[in-house]
Motif scaffolding. Sequence first.
Motif, PDB file in Angstrom:
ATOM      1  N   MET A  63       0.759  -0.962   0.479  1.00  0.00           N
ATOM      2  CA  MET A  63       0.135  -0.079   0.095  1.00  0.00           C
ATOM      3  C   MET A  63       1.155   1.257   0.074  1.00  0.00           C
ATOM      4  O   MET A  63       1.704   1.504   0.886  1.00  0.00           O
ATOM      5  N   ARG A  64       0.649   2.092  -0.752  1.00  0.00           N
ATOM      6  CA  ARG A  64       1.070   3.299  -0.836  1.00  0.00           C
ATOM      7  C   ARG A  64       1.310   4.347   0.406  1.00  0.00           C
ATOM      8  O   ARG A  64       2.302   4.338   0.745  1.00  0.00           O
ATOM      9  N   ASN A  65       0.058   4.338   0.971  1.00  0.00           N
ATOM     10  CA  ASN A  65      -0.381   5.109   1.462  1.00  0.00           C
ATOM     11  C   ASN A  65      -0.122   4.102   3.354  1.00  0.00           C
ATOM     12  O   ASN A  65      -1.303   3.736   3.029  1.00  0.00           O
ATOM     13  N   LYS A  66       0.474   4.220   3.558  1.00  0.00           N
ATOM     14  CA  LYS A  66       0.938   3.016   5.009  1.00  0.00           C
ATOM     15  C   LYS A  66      -0.389   3.625   6.188  1.00  0.00           C
ATOM     16  O   LYS A  66      -0.700   2.931   7.070  1.00  0.00           O
ATOM     17  N   PHE A 125     -11.052   3.377  -2.799  1.00  0.00           N
ATOM     18  CA  PHE A 125      -9.754   2.078  -3.171  1.00  0.00           C
ATOM     19  C   PHE A 125      -9.486   1.483  -4.046  1.00  0.00           C
ATOM     20  O   PHE A 125     -10.331   1.530  -4.910  1.00  0.00           O
ATOM     21  N   THR A 126      -8.432   0.623  -4.057  1.00  0.00           N
ATOM     22  CA  THR A 126      -7.567   0.171  -5.082  1.00  0.00           C
ATOM     23  C   THR A 126      -7.481  -1.457  -4.328  1.00  0.00           C
ATOM     24  O   THR A 126      -6.578  -0.955  -3.654  1.00  0.00           O
ATOM     25  N   VAL A 139      -3.862  -1.667  -2.175  1.00  0.00           N
ATOM     26  CA  VAL A 139      -2.802  -0.878  -2.873  1.00  0.00           C
ATOM     27  C   VAL A 139      -2.639   0.277  -2.531  1.00  0.00           C
ATOM     28  O   VAL A 139      -1.796   1.031  -2.239  1.00  0.00           O
ATOM     29  N   ALA A 140      -3.987   1.419  -2.305  1.00  0.00           N
ATOM     30  CA  ALA A 140      -4.291   2.404  -2.705  1.00  0.00           C
ATOM     31  C   ALA A 140      -5.326   2.950  -2.248  1.00  0.00           C
ATOM     32  O   ALA A 140      -6.077   2.212  -2.269  1.00  0.00           O
ATOM     33  N   TRP A 141      -5.284   4.259  -0.849  1.00  0.00           N
ATOM     34  CA  TRP A 141      -6.647   4.562  -0.942  1.00  0.00           C
ATOM     35  C   TRP A 141      -6.594   6.055  -1.005  1.00  0.00           C
ATOM     36  O   TRP A 141      -5.871   6.681  -1.020  1.00  0.00           O
ATOM     37  N   GLU A 142      -7.950   6.642  -0.946  1.00  0.00           N
ATOM     38  CA  GLU A 142      -7.875   8.066  -0.886  1.00  0.00           C
ATOM     39  C   GLU A 142      -9.212   8.716  -0.268  1.00  0.00           C
ATOM     40  O   GLU A 142     -10.073   7.914  -0.248  1.00  0.00           O
TER      41      GLU A 142
END
Length: 75
Positions: free
Chosen positions: A1-4, A15-16, A56-59
Amino acid sequence: MRNKILPEDQSLVLFTDINGIPREGVYKKGSKAFVEAIGDEGPEDTGNIYPEEDIVAWEYLEKRDKPGPDIMVIL
């Protein structure tokens, strides 16, 4: 995950998953999972729950149920 750093509990997020598919949903801290928002048809389907390690990523997403300051709601 990019954003830990994980989102706040019950936050609306984009989210991805590990397959690269973007999804909208809610992060549930108690379940340590992201739950895809399907609609208001009923209880959550376990097929729509993605564990933290599968993301793997979220915002954060803005809540869409609040009208903007320049929109008047007439009841």
